[in-house]
Design a protein around this motif. Structure first.
Motif, PDB file in Angstrom:
ATOM      1  N   ASN A  76       0.814  -1.222   0.000  1.00  0.00           N
ATOM      2  CA  ASN A  76       0.000   0.000   0.000  1.00  0.00           C
ATOM      3  C   ASN A  76       0.843   1.267   0.000  1.00  0.00           C
ATOM      4  O   ASN A  76       0.337   2.348   0.248  1.00  0.00           O
ATOM      5  CB  ASN A  76      -0.908   0.030   1.237  1.00  0.00           C
ATOM      6  CG  ASN A  76      -1.969  -1.037   1.159  1.00  0.00           C
ATOM      7  OD1 ASN A  76      -2.412  -1.389   0.081  1.00  0.00           O
ATOM      8  ND2 ASN A  76      -2.370  -1.554   2.294  1.00  0.00           N
ATOM      9  N   LEU A  77       2.132   1.151  -0.275  1.00  0.00           N
ATOM     10  CA  LEU A  77       3.032   2.280  -0.166  1.00  0.00           C
ATOM     11  C   LEU A  77       3.360   2.845  -1.548  1.00  0.00           C
ATOM     12  O   LEU A  77       3.826   2.138  -2.424  1.00  0.00           O
ATOM     13  CB  LEU A  77       4.323   1.830   0.519  1.00  0.00           C
ATOM     14  CG  LEU A  77       5.300   2.892   0.967  1.00  0.00           C
ATOM     15  CD1 LEU A  77       4.636   3.859   1.942  1.00  0.00           C
ATOM     16  CD2 LEU A  77       6.503   2.251   1.621  1.00  0.00           C
ATOM     17  N   ASN A  78       3.075   4.133  -1.752  1.00  0.00           N
ATOM     18  CA  ASN A  78       3.384   4.809  -3.007  1.00  0.00           C
ATOM     19  C   ASN A  78       4.605   5.698  -2.755  1.00  0.00           C
ATOM     20  O   ASN A  78       4.487   6.828  -2.278  1.00  0.00           O
ATOM     21  CB  ASN A  78       2.189   5.635  -3.478  1.00  0.00           C
ATOM     22  CG  ASN A  78       2.415   6.227  -4.848  1.00  0.00           C
ATOM     23  OD1 ASN A  78       3.544   6.452  -5.267  1.00  0.00           O
ATOM     24  ND2 ASN A  78       1.330   6.495  -5.551  1.00  0.00           N
ATOM     25  N   LEU A  79       5.800   5.191  -3.063  1.00  0.00           N
ATOM     26  CA  LEU A  79       7.031   5.915  -2.761  1.00  0.00           C
ATOM     27  C   LEU A  79       7.167   7.213  -3.540  1.00  0.00           C
ATOM     28  O   LEU A  79       7.700   8.189  -3.030  1.00  0.00           O
ATOM     29  CB  LEU A  79       8.243   5.012  -3.015  1.00  0.00           C
ATOM     30  CG  LEU A  79       8.370   3.832  -2.061  1.00  0.00           C
ATOM     31  CD1 LEU A  79       9.553   2.967  -2.454  1.00  0.00           C
ATOM     32  CD2 LEU A  79       8.512   4.303  -0.633  1.00  0.00           C
ATOM     33  N   LYS A  80       6.680   7.248  -4.784  1.00  0.00           N
ATOM     34  CA  LYS A  80       6.773   8.482  -5.569  1.00  0.00           C
ATOM     35  C   LYS A  80       6.016   9.618  -4.882  1.00  0.00           C
ATOM     36  O   LYS A  80       6.504  10.736  -4.778  1.00  0.00           O
ATOM     37  CB  LYS A  80       6.238   8.264  -6.986  1.00  0.00           C
ATOM     38  CG  LYS A  80       7.153   7.442  -7.857  1.00  0.00           C
ATOM     39  CD  LYS A  80       6.584   7.302  -9.258  1.00  0.00           C
ATOM     40  CE  LYS A  80       7.510   6.440 -10.104  1.00  0.00           C
ATOM     41  NZ  LYS A  80       6.984   6.278 -11.464  1.00  0.00           N
ATOM     42  N   VAL A  81       4.832   9.338  -4.396  1.00  0.00           N
ATOM     43  CA  VAL A  81       4.027  10.359  -3.718  1.00  0.00           C
ATOM     44  C   VAL A  81       4.648  10.718  -2.378  1.00  0.00           C
ATOM     45  O   VAL A  81       4.727  11.895  -2.011  1.00  0.00           O
ATOM     46  CB  VAL A  81       2.568   9.876  -3.536  1.00  0.00           C
ATOM     47  CG1 VAL A  81       1.793  10.826  -2.648  1.00  0.00           C
ATOM     48  CG2 VAL A  81       1.897   9.732  -4.888  1.00  0.00           C
ATOM     49  N   ARG A  94       7.691  10.794  -1.471  1.00  0.00           N
ATOM     50  CA  ARG A  94       8.950  11.536  -1.589  1.00  0.00           C
ATOM     51  C   ARG A  94       8.748  12.963  -2.078  1.00  0.00           C
ATOM     52  O   ARG A  94       9.679  13.769  -2.058  1.00  0.00           O
ATOM     53  CB  ARG A  94       9.910  10.791  -2.514  1.00  0.00           C
ATOM     54  CG  ARG A  94      10.434   9.531  -1.884  1.00  0.00           C
ATOM     55  CD  ARG A  94      11.536   8.915  -2.710  1.00  0.00           C
ATOM     56  NE  ARG A  94      12.082   7.757  -2.021  1.00  0.00           N
ATOM     57  CZ  ARG A  94      12.191   6.552  -2.550  1.00  0.00           C
ATOM     58  NH1 ARG A  94      11.784   6.330  -3.796  1.00  0.00           N
ATOM     59  NH2 ARG A  94      12.698   5.570  -1.858  1.00  0.00           N
ATOM     60  N   LYS A  95       7.550  13.315  -2.516  1.00  0.00           N
ATOM     61  CA  LYS A  95       7.279  14.687  -2.957  1.00  0.00           C
ATOM     62  C   LYS A  95       7.296  15.613  -1.748  1.00  0.00           C
ATOM     63  O   LYS A  95       6.758  15.291  -0.689  1.00  0.00           O
ATOM     64  CB  LYS A  95       5.905  14.785  -3.617  1.00  0.00           C
ATOM     65  CG  LYS A  95       5.848  14.221  -5.005  1.00  0.00           C
ATOM     66  CD  LYS A  95       4.481  14.463  -5.616  1.00  0.00           C
ATOM     67  CE  LYS A  95       4.416  13.911  -7.007  1.00  0.00           C
ATOM     68  NZ  LYS A  95       3.098  14.161  -7.611  1.00  0.00           N
ATOM     69  N   PRO A  96       7.893  16.807  -1.900  1.00  0.00           N
ATOM     70  CA  PRO A  96       7.869  17.752  -0.777  1.00  0.00           C
ATOM     71  C   PRO A  96       6.449  18.244  -0.516  1.00  0.00           C
ATOM     72  O   PRO A  96       5.631  18.337  -1.426  1.00  0.00           O
ATOM     73  CB  PRO A  96       8.773  18.901  -1.241  1.00  0.00           C
ATOM     74  CG  PRO A  96       8.938  18.716  -2.713  1.00  0.00           C
ATOM     75  CD  PRO A  96       8.611  17.286  -3.047  1.00  0.00           C
TER      76      PRO A  96
END
Length: 75
Positions: free
Chosen positions: A62-67, A69-71
């Motif tokens: 369930n982890l969206n790393l791209k989102v 990591r966004k500031p």
């Protein structure tokens, strides 16, 4: 009585409430309490601490790393 989760175990004094079991019984299945400790009656979580440590665990599916990591706004 012995309380614990996995390998973490502690001895409860006779008549002591098993807070880990009680709290985990009230929390949703995706949250959990691993342990607790007693503190002096005049202890303040805000002012009496020597250090703090927070650990967060996430299920990878369930982890969206791209989102994540966004500031954030304002940073």
């Amino acid at each position: 009585m012995v309380a614990g989760l996995g390998k973490a175990r502690c001895r409860l004094d006779e008549g002591e409430i098993d807070y880990v079991r009680v709290l985990n019984g009230a929390l949703p299945n995706d949250m959990g309490v691993l342990g607790w400790c007693s503190v002096p009656i005049d202890f303040s979580a805000r002012f009496s601490y020597l250090s703090r440590e927070y650990k967060y665990f996430f299920w990878e599916d369930n982890l969206n790393l791209k989102v994540s990591r966004k500031p954030t706004l304002g940073n």
